[in-house]
Structures are given as structure tokens and as C-alpha cells.
Design an enzyme around this catalytic site. Structure first.
Site, PDB file in Angstrom:
ATOM      1  N   ARG A 175      -0.981  -9.134 -71.029  1.00  0.00           N
ATOM      2  CA  ARG A 175      -0.892  -7.743 -71.502  1.00  0.00           C
ATOM      3  C   ARG A 175      -0.920  -7.582 -73.020  1.00  0.00           C
ATOM      4  O   ARG A 175      -0.933  -8.540 -73.760  1.00  0.00           O
ATOM      5  CB  ARG A 175       0.373  -7.073 -70.952  1.00  0.00           C
ATOM      6  CG  ARG A 175       1.670  -7.787 -71.278  1.00  0.00           C
ATOM      7  CD  ARG A 175       2.846  -6.995 -70.660  1.00  0.00           C
ATOM      8  NE  ARG A 175       4.058  -7.775 -70.636  1.00  0.00           N
ATOM      9  CZ  ARG A 175       4.462  -8.535 -69.612  1.00  0.00           C
ATOM     10  NH1 ARG A 175       3.723  -8.611 -68.521  1.00  0.00           N
ATOM     11  NH2 ARG A 175       5.577  -9.229 -69.682  1.00  0.00           N
ATOM     12  N   ASP A 176      -0.888  -6.327 -73.425  1.00  0.00           N
ATOM     13  CA  ASP A 176      -0.708  -5.891 -74.813  1.00  0.00           C
ATOM     14  C   ASP A 176      -1.910  -6.210 -75.709  1.00  0.00           C
ATOM     15  O   ASP A 176      -1.818  -6.965 -76.686  1.00  0.00           O
ATOM     16  CB  ASP A 176       0.574  -6.513 -75.414  1.00  0.00           C
ATOM     17  CG  ASP A 176       1.796  -6.316 -74.525  1.00  0.00           C
ATOM     18  OD1 ASP A 176       1.794  -5.350 -73.739  1.00  0.00           O
ATOM     19  OD2 ASP A 176       2.745  -7.123 -74.591  1.00  0.00           O
ATOM     20  N   ASP A 200       8.336  -0.399 -77.413  1.00  0.00           N
ATOM     21  CA  ASP A 200       7.387  -0.878 -78.431  1.00  0.00           C
ATOM     22  C   ASP A 200       6.623   0.222 -79.191  1.00  0.00           C
ATOM     23  O   ASP A 200       6.109   1.148 -78.565  1.00  0.00           O
ATOM     24  CB  ASP A 200       6.301  -1.731 -77.777  1.00  0.00           C
ATOM     25  CG  ASP A 200       6.833  -2.723 -76.782  1.00  0.00           C
ATOM     26  OD1 ASP A 200       8.043  -2.819 -76.598  1.00  0.00           O
ATOM     27  OD2 ASP A 200       5.999  -3.405 -76.162  1.00  0.00           O
ATOM     28  N   LEU A 205      12.672   4.852 -75.616  1.00  0.00           N
ATOM     29  CA  LEU A 205      11.542   4.393 -76.441  1.00  0.00           C
ATOM     30  C   LEU A 205      11.564   2.869 -76.447  1.00  0.00           C
ATOM     31  O   LEU A 205      12.640   2.277 -76.552  1.00  0.00           O
ATOM     32  CB  LEU A 205      11.737   4.955 -77.853  1.00  0.00           C
ATOM     33  CG  LEU A 205      10.946   4.424 -79.055  1.00  0.00           C
ATOM     34  CD1 LEU A 205      10.881   5.509 -80.139  1.00  0.00           C
ATOM     35  CD2 LEU A 205      11.560   3.168 -79.661  1.00  0.00           C
ATOM     36  N   TYR A 246       1.239   0.529 -70.279  1.00  0.00           N
ATOM     37  CA  TYR A 246       1.942  -0.450 -71.101  1.00  0.00           C
ATOM     38  C   TYR A 246       1.366  -0.524 -72.516  1.00  0.00           C
ATOM     39  O   TYR A 246       0.458   0.208 -72.873  1.00  0.00           O
ATOM     40  CB  TYR A 246       1.903  -1.821 -70.404  1.00  0.00           C
ATOM     41  CG  TYR A 246       3.071  -2.069 -69.470  1.00  0.00           C
ATOM     42  CD1 TYR A 246       3.869  -1.031 -68.995  1.00  0.00           C
ATOM     43  CD2 TYR A 246       3.393  -3.365 -69.054  1.00  0.00           C
ATOM     44  CE1 TYR A 246       4.946  -1.274 -68.151  1.00  0.00           C
ATOM     45  CE2 TYR A 246       4.460  -3.613 -68.205  1.00  0.00           C
ATOM     46  CZ  TYR A 246       5.235  -2.571 -67.752  1.00  0.00           C
ATOM     47  OH  TYR A 246       6.301  -2.824 -66.920  1.00  0.00           O
ATOM     48  N   SER A 247       1.883  -1.470 -73.292  1.00  0.00           N
ATOM     49  CA  SER A 247       1.595  -1.490 -74.727  1.00  0.00           C
ATOM     50  C   SER A 247       0.140  -1.776 -75.070  1.00  0.00           C
ATOM     51  O   SER A 247      -0.590  -2.395 -74.293  1.00  0.00           O
ATOM     52  CB  SER A 247       2.467  -2.544 -75.413  1.00  0.00           C
ATOM     53  OG  SER A 247       3.772  -2.029 -75.501  1.00  0.00           O
ATOM     54  N   GLN A 306       6.020   3.264 -76.544  1.00  0.00           N
ATOM     55  CA  GLN A 306       6.356   3.221 -75.124  1.00  0.00           C
ATOM     56  C   GLN A 306       7.485   4.213 -74.876  1.00  0.00           C
ATOM     57  O   GLN A 306       8.524   4.158 -75.554  1.00  0.00           O
ATOM     58  CB  GLN A 306       6.802   1.806 -74.724  1.00  0.00           C
ATOM     59  CG  GLN A 306       5.684   0.786 -74.700  1.00  0.00           C
ATOM     60  CD  GLN A 306       4.818   0.943 -73.468  1.00  0.00           C
ATOM     61  OE1 GLN A 306       5.210   0.548 -72.383  1.00  0.00           O
ATOM     62  NE2 GLN A 306       3.642   1.526 -73.624  1.00  0.00           N
TER      63      GLN A 306
HETATM   64  C1  FRU Z   1       7.464  -5.537 -74.743  1.00  0.00           C
HETATM   65  C2  FRU Z   1       6.844  -5.115 -73.428  1.00  0.00           C
HETATM   66  C3  FRU Z   1       5.334  -5.306 -73.419  1.00  0.00           C
HETATM   67  C4  FRU Z   1       4.880  -4.312 -72.374  1.00  0.00           C
HETATM   68  C5  FRU Z   1       5.822  -3.166 -72.639  1.00  0.00           C
HETATM   69  C6  FRU Z   1       6.197  -2.367 -71.422  1.00  0.00           C
HETATM   70  O1  FRU Z   1       8.688  -4.934 -74.968  1.00  0.00           O
HETATM   71  O2  FRU Z   1       7.432  -5.807 -72.339  1.00  0.00           O
HETATM   72  O3  FRU Z   1       4.910  -6.628 -73.146  1.00  0.00           O
HETATM   73  O4  FRU Z   1       3.551  -3.940 -72.524  1.00  0.00           O
HETATM   74  O5  FRU Z   1       7.003  -3.723 -73.207  1.00  0.00           O
HETATM   75  O6  FRU Z   1       6.998  -1.274 -71.780  1.00  0.00           O
END
Ligand code: FRU
Length: 463
Positions: free
Chosen positions: A151-152, A24, A22, A83-84, A40
Site C-alpha cells: 500500500r501507500d 496519515d 485523523l 487508504y493512504s 486519513q
Molecule cells: C499508516 C497506515 C497506512 C494505511 C493507512 C490506513 O498509518 O496504516 O499504511 O494506508 O494508515 O489508514
């Protein structure tokens, strides 16, 4: 592997992946009374691998349903990982925005070439079934001075517009946030950068939020130099106070405050629930940590989520207090005498009325919290390697004239979370108790008010 076959203890009141990895927390939201906690997830690989989204839901933060994988890579635009991202609730639906990560095979640096970061939307009514994925933004839609590390997404609605923040790394190796605006949640237009003087090379998981009408920006920066009392982990997580509206122009970032002083706290995300509380949950873990993988990988899992914390604005300090949400009190079974701690599996400890001198608290004969009056600091250290799974020590300096007023400590079988001075400072770490070991606690120094409660465990049902 089922819980009963595990060799070591598993967390009693912290969410963990049961099997696999696990990281984020993602898509935090409340819809029709139900809190959704995505994360995640690599279900088959406790050391991490393909990133999916897993899903827990709860109405009361005590009883949870775990429904496993919500989405996984299944299109060219998210081929190397889902991803996040976040969930924005409207019309009884979750609008889930995430980053589709793509790494093309080849001899690339994956910073300036070989990578794609797509912003993708799915909708869901229950966190179990998802609509088709729709790609909204691709790497070429982001500003030219950025690398491919973008991202994110975090999305919210305010004053007739939808807003989206994304974390990014500039070609000049500076971390920043890019802000997009939309009238319809689908078509997004770049608005401006939110940036600071050079502060690390990459900012992950940005989150612009409000508490008591005050604006804050949380980010997880990478590339800050460690100091004796700050930035002690490989990567950081903290928030900026806004000096002026960050939506008008991105130059208003004020002071940066670390969220937590422990070993395991990264990529936090906030959401506002139906009671209008701002709740924060973090990944209780640290990417690329110097202490390597945890002992729990022998039991087929790694990492947990922090307790959900309500954010409260403290007008004295201008900072945010983090307090375990009220529902966590419902875990209390009974008030106990700490002399009987050996008979208890997990507990909450409340300490107040500290004397002015040094004190120390030792947990399970291998994790120490020491207050030094001369330096007015707290030192957290593991003397037992197994307990800390190779973690060593971290320090927290109090401000001049500041003293320890109170501590609220949650001791679970695999972690300890400490809330100091009503949550002005927190310390979060994993701490793995062997299966046959008993809890123990030794307190030296004058702490006049000690109150403890045995705690029940979460009830997690697998769907
Ligand atoms: C943060 C991160 C995010 C990314 C995700 C991938 O821990 O690196 O930036 O989206 O984890 O698992």
C-alpha cells in the site's frame, strides 16, 4: 460538535479533524500557490473507522480552509477504506494515487488471504471535486513473494519516467518497498525491490525524496525490537540514506535514522513546494499505541498533524535537519518574559547557551525534559497522567562528544514539539492541558539564553 461546545482545549496551531479521527497526511502538494494537505479521516468515529480522505488547503500555513471529505469508499475496489497515497502535480492538476483497501468478510488471516490492495488514480484541480476513480494495479499485479499487504503509493517524475513506490510485507515477513515505472502515469511496470537486511515485517508509507541532490528513502517500519534509546514506540518512522542510486538497484540502503524521538510521530510524507523546499508533515499519533486512546475522544476528536518541517541536508553529519517552515514564524505575536507564561495560551521557546551540567525543564507541572550529563542523554517524561493521556517516558542519546546547542520548543494546548540542535533531533508528543489550567514552566540548571514568543492560532474556515 462545534469547537465552542468542547470540554477540553483544542489545538491552536496544529491541524486536527474538529470531529472524528485523523491519521496519515496524504496527497501533500502545492498547486497554483495553494498547498493541499489531505489526510486519513473518519469524520464520525474519533476512535477510527471507515477511512476517507479529508482536505485542508492553505496559501500561507496560517489561514486554512477545511473542506471535509474529499473521497470515501464507493466502489468494490476500495470498499473497506480509501487508504493512504500521494498527489503528483502536472498540467495544473493533481494526480492522486491511493490504496483501495478491501477486506472480504469471512474467516481469513487478512495477510495471505481475504484482502485486496488496489492502486487507484483520481484527478482533481482543487482538492474538492474529484474525477472518476480508475483502478491501475490490483493485488495480482504485485510480485508473487509478497503478502496481500501492499500500500501507500508515492509517485514522482524523474529523467523521462514516472516512478511509484509502494510499501509491502513479504511472505517471509520482511518489510520492503516495491518500485514501479511508467511512461504515462497510467500503465505501470514492476522494476525492483528496495530492501535492507531483515528490518521489521512491514514497511508503510514509503517516500523516496531528494534534499540537496542527496537521495533518501523514508519508511514507517513495523516489527522492530525496542531498545533503550531507539525504536521506543510500537512502530517507527525513519529514513535511510542511499549509498547508491535506489532507482538503479534496490540494494543501496545505508544507515537508518529515526525521524523523531517522541510518542507521536508516524507515517510522515514529504513534498517539494513551489519554492523548491522539501516539506515534511507527519501524523502526530501512533497506531496501536500502548497508551491507548487520547482524552480528546471525550470531545469527539483524536489526533493532529505535526507542524510542517523543512528538510535541510547537514553535510557534517550526513543527516537531515527538520526545521519548522518559515511561515510558522508569522504566528509570533510578541516577545514575552517566561515569568508571564501563565497569561499566554501557546508559545515558542528558544533556548541556547547551555552549561555543561545537568538541566531540567518542567512544563505545566507534569511533563519533564531532563538532560543527564553523565549519560549524555535527554529523558522526556510525563508525571501527570492527564497531561500525557497515559504516555510515560522516552529517551534520546546524544553522540559521544555531542552537546545540546539549542532547542526550539512549540507549546500548543494539546502538544509539544521540540527541535534540538537545529532540528538534528526532534521530539513530538501530545500533551493535553486542562481547559482552566494556566501554562507554567520551571527551568533548573544553566541555560543562559532564553527567548519566548506568544503565538497566535491558525485561522481555519470550514467550507
Ligand atoms: C499508516 C497506515 C497506512 C494505511 C493507512 C490506513 O498509518 O496504516 O499504511 O494506508 O494508515 O489508514
Amino acid at each position: 460538535m462545534s469547537i465552542k461546545d468542547k470540554k477540553y482545549l483544542t489545538p491552536r496551531f496544529h491541524l486536527f479533524p474538529i470531529s472524528g479521527w485523523l491519521n496519515d497526511p496524504n496527497g501533500l502538494c502545492q498547486l497554483d500557490g495553494v498547498h493541499h494537505i489531505f489526510f486519513q479521516y473518519s469524520p464520525d468515529e474519533p476512535k477510527g473507522g471507515e477511512k476517507d480522505w479529508g482536505h485542508f488547503s492553505t496559501k500561507d500555513f496560517i489561514n486554512y480552509e477545511f473542506s471535509g471529505v474529499f473521497m470515501k469508499p464507493d466502489m468494490p475496489e476500495d470498499a473497506s477504506g480509501v487508504y493512504s497515497g500521494c498527489a503528483y502535480v502536472e498540467d495544473n492538476k493533481m494526480y492522486i494515487y491511493y490504496t483501495g483497501n478491501v477486506k472480504h468478510p469471512g474467516d481469513y488471516d487478512y495477510i495471505l488471504e481475504g484482502r485486496e490492495s488496489n492502486t487507484i488514480l483520481v484527478t482533481s484541480e482543487d482538492g474538492i471535486d474529484a474525477s472518476e476513480k480508475r483502478v491501475l494495479l490490483r493485488s495480482e499485479d504485485y510480485p508473487d513473494n509478497l503478502t496481500l499487504h501492499v500500500r501507500d503509493p508515492k509517485v514522482w517524475y524523474q529523467d523521462d519516467y514516472y516512478y511509484m513506490t509502494l510499501g509491502a510485507r513479504k511472505k517471509s515477513d520482511e518489510g520492503c518497498v516495491i518500485l514501479f515505472k511508467s511512461k504515462d502515469k497510467i500503465n505501470w511496470k514492476f522494476s525492483h525491490f528496495i530492501e535492507f537486511e531483515k528490518f521489521g515485517y512491514m514497511w508503510e508509507c514509503p517516500d523516496l525524496f531528494y534534499v540537496d541532490g542527496k537521495q533518501f528513502l523514508s519508511v514507517s517500519p513495523q516489527g522492530l525490537e525496542a531498545k533503550e534509546y531507539s525504536f521506543q514506540n510500537i512502530y517507527q518512522a525513519g529514513y535511510f540514506n542511499a549509498k547508491k542510486d535506489l532507482l538503479a538497484d534496490g540494494k543501496g540502503l545505508g544507515e537508518f535514522t529515526e525521524w523523531d524521538y517522541g510518542f507521536d510521530f508516524y507515517a510522515p510524507q514529504t513534498y517539494v513546494d513551489e519554492k523548491k523546499r522539501t516539506i515534511l508533515i507527519a501524523w502526530m499519533g501512533m497506531p496501536d499505541a500502548e497508551y491507548g486512546h487520547d482524552i480528546s475522544i471525550k470531545d469527539g476528536w483524536q489526533h493532529m498533524l505535526s507542524l510542517p518541517r523543512e528538510l535541510v541536508y547537514d553535510s557534517n553529519s550526513g543527516k537531515l535537519l527538520q526545521q519548522p517552515i518559515a511561515e510558522i514564524m508569522d504566528l509570533r505575536e510578541e516577545k514575552i518574559d517566561i515569568k508571564n507564561i501563565a497569561d499566554i495560551d501557546s508559545y515558542e521557546l528558544n533556548l541556547s547557551e547551555f552549561g555543561l551540567d545537568d538541566f531540567s525543564i518542567q512544563f505545566n507541572k507534569g511533563f519533564d525534559v531532563q538532560y543527564n550529563k553523565l549519560t549524555n542523554d535527554l529523558v522526556f517524561s510525563f508525571s501527570d497522567e492527564m497531561l500525557g493521556s497515559n504516555r510515560t517516558s522516552r529517551k534520546l542519546k546524544l553522540a559521544d562528544g555531542e552537546k545540546i546547542e539549542n532547542m526550539k520548543i512549540y507549546v500548543d494546548t494539546c502538544s509539544i514539539e521540540i527541535f534540538i540542535n537545529d532540528g538534528l533531533y526532534t521530539f513530538t508528543t501530545k500533551c493535553f492541558k486542562p481547559k482552566d489550567a494556566k501554562n507554567s514552566i520551571t527551568i533548573d540548571g544553566s541555560i543562559d539564553n532564553i527567548e519566548a514568543y506568544s503565538l497566535n492560532s491558525f485561522n481555519v474556515v470550514q467550507r
